[in-house]
Design an enzyme around this catalytic site. Structure first.
Site, short mmCIF file in Angstrom:
data_model
loop_
_atom_site.label_atom_id
_atom_site.label_comp_id
_atom_site.label_asym_id
_atom_site.label_seq_id
_atom_site.Cartn_x
_atom_site.Cartn_y
_atom_site.Cartn_z
N ASP A 29 0.86 -1.17 0.00
CA ASP A 29 0.00 0.00 0.00
C ASP A 29 0.91 1.24 0.00
O ASP A 29 2.13 1.14 0.09
CB ASP A 29 -0.96 -0.02 1.22
CG ASP A 29 -2.18 0.86 0.96
OD1 ASP A 29 -3.22 0.64 1.60
OD2 ASP A 29 -2.09 1.76 0.09
C1 GLC Z 1 -4.25 4.46 -0.31
C2 GLC Z 1 -5.13 3.29 0.06
C3 GLC Z 1 -5.21 2.23 -0.99
C4 GLC Z 1 -5.09 2.88 -2.36
C5 GLC Z 1 -3.68 3.42 -2.48
C6 GLC Z 1 -3.45 4.13 -3.82
O1 GLC Z 1 -3.55 4.91 0.81
O2 GLC Z 1 -4.89 2.65 1.30
O3 GLC Z 1 -6.45 1.54 -0.81
O4 GLC Z 1 -5.34 1.93 -3.38
O5 GLC Z 1 -3.34 4.30 -1.40
O6 GLC Z 1 -4.25 5.28 -3.88
#
Ligand code: GLC
Length: 713
Positions: free
Chosen positions: A251
């Site tokens: 993430d």
């Molecule tokens: C965010 C979220 C994740 C998302 C990623 C890209 O912090 O936790 O669900 O897909 O970053 O935006």
């Protein structure tokens, strides 16, 4: 040449820096990324589309040494430009087919704009509506979340990832993120392995079985080991036991966050822990820049780098990026097409859950004057909900617009009642009261604006924000019939709303076509079919509250008297309940009304006894006992009465949507295999234990015809 041979060929020619480059994902295309692309030092971008994506891709394909194409990711969570209901609302449809359709149209629109890969479906089980991301998931139940998550994977990916109208899926956030203590986002999670395997991992395994190309590791500290550095969940379970052959992306900076977690001392150790655990691509942070030194120092085997790069190249090859690196932007005509709007409207309509109706709904189309009240009645952006990157409020048709269209502006009077959904200023309430008094009936749109749910948007209370309850109380005091329509990204404590409204429709955040969908339901053009994917509590004090809970040694009787609120003297009973609120939910998982009624009779089991490995058929007759056609979501629950570990008091093992004309009766059958009854015992063996089981078939997790059967060894 087949994909694996092409990978072998590429790997053999790649330098270690080029391999590590494939493992790097950058957000946006800031100055200087051109050189990184030419050096083969980046393999993916997120939040880069259209012309920017084309420019970056051309650099990668034509100016880097090996011409390996980039993969572009984007949060296409519940629609791209045509926005569908939030995933929690899609789960409320109990209709995998409409969910699959929604993901299909989202993929078409995103692919036409250069997106190869969505960071969806989010299948984190959530039992705590204080957590803002409950909006983004598929509810509290592993069986339903597995069905809905798999349908999204199938809709996004289709049967051929190289199809120019499909995109790669990403099941997230692996794993346990929704169990954040206190419902506070990013907070610590403690999940015993048995619970992890029997609840939180179930929807992820379903997504892997559905063929998801990728998964995303989560932010949370899981039992002391951050999910993005967790070799047990990533390497042992996902890549080992399940044989997952796609790749895992972290993430946003969750590799680097192992430093503030106190799990890595620095970026080099974070990189080492992340790759060793099984994360293949690092989103946004740049700890993986240390991988070359780690390999050189013998702290990280080159084989792990090769395995990560092999997985990334496998997905890029399956997507056909080497043959078709550029989007066909001529396909953008599908964006917001009539077909897509119809799918979105159907999904929104099926997501709405009718919780109460004392004869108010459907409204008569001949109504002389309808008062539409509340700022959420006419807020296109708010009805889209959270996690909307490309959807636009101005594309939405609001409930007010839809009702004016259906009844004619002359028969609709609108008053916001509040400046916005969080306002505590009551100065506009008198105008709303006057509108109600001038009307035959009132529809009050209440709930949360889109900004109150989603990432980092946890709430400590579940009440209607601002002065909305006082607005509703004032409307009810006029004596006019009041229908409450709730727009929200989470379960709310709706007891005070139930008391004041004659009808209550839970519409979640319904997306671009939420207005026409809600209008069709209010006016009886269609009937509500949604069912609750989460338990609705009476108060936040009951949370976490979920239907598949354990019995305890002192279970309160389900018909226990609702203990008077306040501080009662000499409360009765020494059971697991509260002194100041009824322990039961306000509405149970699976609950939902329609414009007709259904009766269940003649529950039959094909056998009262099963040997391990056998299956039984459970059949029931469902009758539409009302005067309107309707769809019933017939649900099958079981209970393992005695286990080597305590077992939930109920578990959903099947559901079927059945459309019945007035008076029509139909036999509905379920097949239940002894394997469906398995759980992980203390030795972490997935077993079905012989013994007595209860079975129910009914309309929700609290009601149903009972039966029993025995499993013998
Ligand atoms: C965010 C979220 C994740 C998302 C990623 C890209 O912090 O936790 O669900 O897909 O970053 O935006």
């Amino acid at each position: 040449m087949d994909i694996e041979k092409r990978i072998d060929d590429l790997l053999a020619r790649m330098t270690l820096p080029e391999k590590i480059g494939q493992m790097r994902q950058i957000s946006g295309a800031p100055e200087g990324t051109e050189d990184l692309i030419r050096q083969g030092a980046v393999g993916s971008f997120l939040n880069v589309m259209g012309e920017d994506a084309r420019r970056c891709q051309r650099l990668a394909v034509e100016e880097s040494r090996l011409g390996i194409p980039l993969i572009f990711g984007r949060d296409v969570i519940h629609g791209f430009r045509t926005i569908l209901p939030i995933p929690l609302g899609q789960a409320a449809t109990f209709d995998p087919e409409v969910v699959r359709e929604g993901a299909r149209i989202a993929a078409r629109e995103a692919a036409a704009c250069g997106v190869h890969w969505t960071f969806a479906p989010m299948v984190d089980i959530a039992r705590d509506p204080r957590w803002g991301r409950i909006a983004e998931g598929c509810g509290e139940d592993p069986y339903l979340a597995a069905c809905v998550g798999a349908a999204m994977v199938e809709g996004f990916q289709g049967s051929d990832l190289a199809d120019p109208e499909r995109i790669a899926a990403c099941a997230k956030h692996y794993v346990g993120y929704g169990a954040a203590e206190g419902g506070r986002d990013y907070n610590t999670t403690w999940i015993p392995e048995g619970l992890l395997r029997d609840v939180y991992l179930v929807p992820f395994q379903a997504c892997v079985r559905a063929g998801t190309a990728t998964l995303m590791s989560a932010f949370n500290d899981l039992n002391g080991v951050p999910a993005s550095g967790n070799a047990f969940t990533l390497r042992k379970v996902l890549k080992g036991e399940w044989g997952f052959d796609g790749f895992v992306v972290s993430d946003w900076a969750s590799i680097w966050e192992m430093i503030p977690h106190g799990f890595a001392a620095d970026e080099q150790e974070a990189a080492q822990l992340g790759v060793a655990a099984g994360v293949d691509m690092e989103m946004v942070s740049s700890c993986f820049e240390h991988l070359e030194a780690l390999v050189a120092a013998g702290k990280l085997p080159l084989e792990l780098i090769d395995d990560a790069v092999r997985r990334i190249l496998r997905v890029k090859l399956r997507l056909g990026l080497f043959e078709h690196p550029y989007a066909d932007e001529g396909r953008q005509a599908v964006i917001l097409s009539a077909e897509h709007r119809q799918v979105a409207q159907r999904a929104a309509r099926e997501s709405c859950v009718l919780l109460k109706n004392e004869g108010l709904l459907p409204l008569s189309a001949a109504i002389s004057k309808l008062a539409v009240i509340g700022p959420l009645a006419d807020s296109g952006r708010d009805q889209l909900g959270c996690w909307v990157m490309d959807g636009r409020g101005e594309d939405a048709v609001t409930p007010l617009q839809a009702l004016q269209g259906a009844l004619g502006a002359g028969r609709v009077v609108y008053a916001p009642g509040l400046a916005d959904a969080r306002s505590t200023d009551e100065s506009l309430i008198p105008e709303a009261v006057a509108a109600a008094q001038a009307a035959e009936a009132v529809v009050a749109f209440l709930g949360e604006d889109a900004g109150l749910s989603g990432e980092a948007h946890s709430r400590a209370f579940l009440d209607l924000p601002g002065a909305q309850q006082r607005l509703l109380d004032a409307l009810a005091a006029t004596g006019r019939p009041v229908v409450a329509v709730i727009l929200t990204g989470r379960s709310l404590a709706l007891g005070p709303v139930v008391e004041k409204a004659g009808a209550l429709l839970l519409a979640w955040h319904p997306g671009t076509m939420g207005g026409p969908a809600i209008a069709d339901l209010l006016l009886g053009v269609e009937a509500p079919v949604g069912r609750l994917p989460v338990t609705l509590p009476r108060t936040v004090g009951q949370v976490p509250l979920y239907y598949n809970h354990k019995s305890t040694g002192r279970p309160p009787a389900d018909d226990a008297p609702s203990i008077p609120t306040g501080t009662p003297l000499d409360p009765e009973g020494f059971v697991s309940s509260y002194l100041d609120v009824d322990h039961r939910p306000l509405f149970p998982f699976g609950f939902g009304l329609s414009y007709t009624t259904f009766a269940y009779r003649d529950l039959q089991l094909s056998t009262p006894q099963l040997r391990l490995g056998e299956a039984l058929t459970a059949s029931v007759t469902v009758t539409n006992t009302g005067a309107a056609k309707g769809i019933e979501v017939v649900q099958l629950y079981v209970r393992d009465r005695v286990g080597s570990l305590t077992r939930p008091v109920r578990e959903l093992k099947g559901f079927q949507r059945v459309e019945l004309a007035p008076g029509e009766a139909r036999q509905v059958s379920f097949t239940l295999h002894t394997d469906d009854l398995a759980f992980h015992n203390a030795a972490m063996q997935r077993v079905t234990e012989p013994g007595a089981f209860d079975l129910w078939i009914g309309p929700d997790a609290q009601h149903g015809l009972p039966a029993e059967f025995t499993v013998v060894g």
